[in-house]
Design a protein around this motif. Structure first.
Motif, PDB file in Angstrom:
ATOM      1  N   VAL A 215       0.849  -1.188   0.000  1.00 55.63           N
ATOM      2  CA  VAL A 215       0.000   0.000   0.000  1.00 55.63           C
ATOM      3  C   VAL A 215       0.885   1.239   0.000  1.00 55.63           C
ATOM      4  O   VAL A 215       2.061   1.171   0.351  1.00 55.63           O
ATOM      5  N   THR A 216       0.303   2.363  -0.369  1.00 56.09           N
ATOM      6  CA  THR A 216       1.005   3.639  -0.287  1.00 56.09           C
ATOM      7  C   THR A 216       0.664   4.269   1.054  1.00 56.09           C
ATOM      8  O   THR A 216      -0.507   4.396   1.397  1.00 56.09           O
ATOM      9  N   LYS A 217       1.705   4.639   1.799  1.00 52.85           N
ATOM     10  CA  LYS A 217       1.520   5.267   3.103  1.00 52.85           C
ATOM     11  C   LYS A 217       1.715   6.771   2.942  1.00 52.85           C
ATOM     12  O   LYS A 217       2.640   7.207   2.287  1.00 52.85           O
TER      13      LYS A 217
ATOM     14  N   ALA B 198      -3.457   4.719   4.402  1.00 51.44           N
ATOM     15  CA  ALA B 198      -2.913   3.726   3.472  1.00 51.44           C
ATOM     16  C   ALA B 198      -3.875   3.613   2.294  1.00 51.44           C
ATOM     17  O   ALA B 198      -5.076   3.405   2.487  1.00 51.44           O
TER      18      ALA B 198
ATOM     19  N   TRP C 178      -5.190   2.057   7.324  1.00 50.89           N
ATOM     20  CA  TRP C 178      -4.191   2.867   8.001  1.00 50.89           C
ATOM     21  C   TRP C 178      -2.950   2.036   8.301  1.00 50.89           C
ATOM     22  O   TRP C 178      -3.036   0.845   8.570  1.00 50.89           O
ATOM     23  N   ALA C 179      -1.801   2.704   8.296  1.00 47.87           N
ATOM     24  CA  ALA C 179      -0.537   2.089   8.680  1.00 47.87           C
ATOM     25  C   ALA C 179      -0.177   2.634  10.062  1.00 47.87           C
ATOM     26  O   ALA C 179      -0.334   3.833  10.324  1.00 47.87           O
TER      27      ALA C 179
ATOM     28  N   HIS D 283       9.900   3.974   3.649  1.00 49.60           N
ATOM     29  CA  HIS D 283       9.120   2.763   3.370  1.00 49.60           C
ATOM     30  C   HIS D 283       9.875   1.525   3.863  1.00 49.60           C
ATOM     31  O   HIS D 283       9.294   0.628   4.456  1.00 49.60           O
TER      32      HIS D 283
ATOM     33  N   LEU E 242      -0.512  -2.824   9.657  1.00 52.09           N
ATOM     34  CA  LEU E 242      -1.557  -2.111   8.930  1.00 52.09           C
ATOM     35  C   LEU E 242      -2.919  -2.614   9.376  1.00 52.09           C
ATOM     36  O   LEU E 242      -3.081  -3.802   9.665  1.00 52.09           O
TER      37      LEU E 242
END
Length: 188
Positions: A107-109, A128, A139-140, A152, A163
């Motif tokens: 995922v992109t945080k 996320a 969410w992270a 990352h 996460l």
């Protein structure tokens, strides 16, 4: 004329297949690179429900309990025969989310992390999203004493990070595969 029409129909069929199952078409090296990048996980994939992006393996699910959960239950939502713990949380706006916690996921945080209103005391959170379609997936969480912005790699390599992904925004790979239909023209 008839041959051109047939070719156009085949092209349309392939376009539809690629649209609904983007992971089918991966030219040679991209396939191997994606597997190397993802690691040596086992089991079925957990996918983004919106676009089908491969987010995590079922084996990446890791239960992280929270005393702030409104409720919790065991379910087989994403792990086939294996039961996983689903927790229900409510944000300050009154919106409720059922989540499953994962050790890692693609995922992109969106840093910086926020220490306020954390569902997991002692942890800061950040949004996320799916790296492919940008859908909000959850969410992270990282330790609250860490800097607000981290790399990352540091997140992925730590045993203290996890996460919380929203259950209704996820899909099991084997379930998604069962939804795909083979066009009659391809059946023998």
């Amino acid at each position: 004329m008839r041959r051109a029409l047939l070719l156009k129909q085949l092209e349309t069929c392939f376009s539809v297949i690629l649209l609904f199952y983007p992971t089918v078409y991966r030219p040679g090296e991209a396939c191997g690179a994606a597997e190397e990048e993802r690691g040596t996980g086992t089991g079925s994939f957990v996918l983004c429900r919106a676009c089908g992006h491969e987010l995590a393996y079922e084996t990446d699910i890791r239960f992280v309990p929270s005393r702030l959960a409104l409720s919790g239950r065991n379910d087989t939502l994403l792990a086939g025969d294996r039961r996983v713990h689903v927790q229900l949380f409510e944000n300050p706006h009154g919106l409720q989310f059922e989540v499953i916690t994962f050790r890692k996921a693609d995922v992109t945080k969106h840093w910086p992390a926020d220490k306020r209103f954390s569902w997991f005391p002692g942890f800061a959170w950040t949004m996320a999203t799916c790296p492919q379609c940008k859908t909000h997936l959850g969410w992270a969480f990282q330790p609250g004493d860490w800097p607000d912005t981290i790399t990352h790699t540091k997140f992925e390599e730590s045993d203290q990070t996890f996460l919380a992904l929203i259950t209704h925004r996820l899909l099991r790979e084997d379930f998604a595969s069962s939804l795909l239909m083979t066009p009659k023209s391809f059946m023998s």
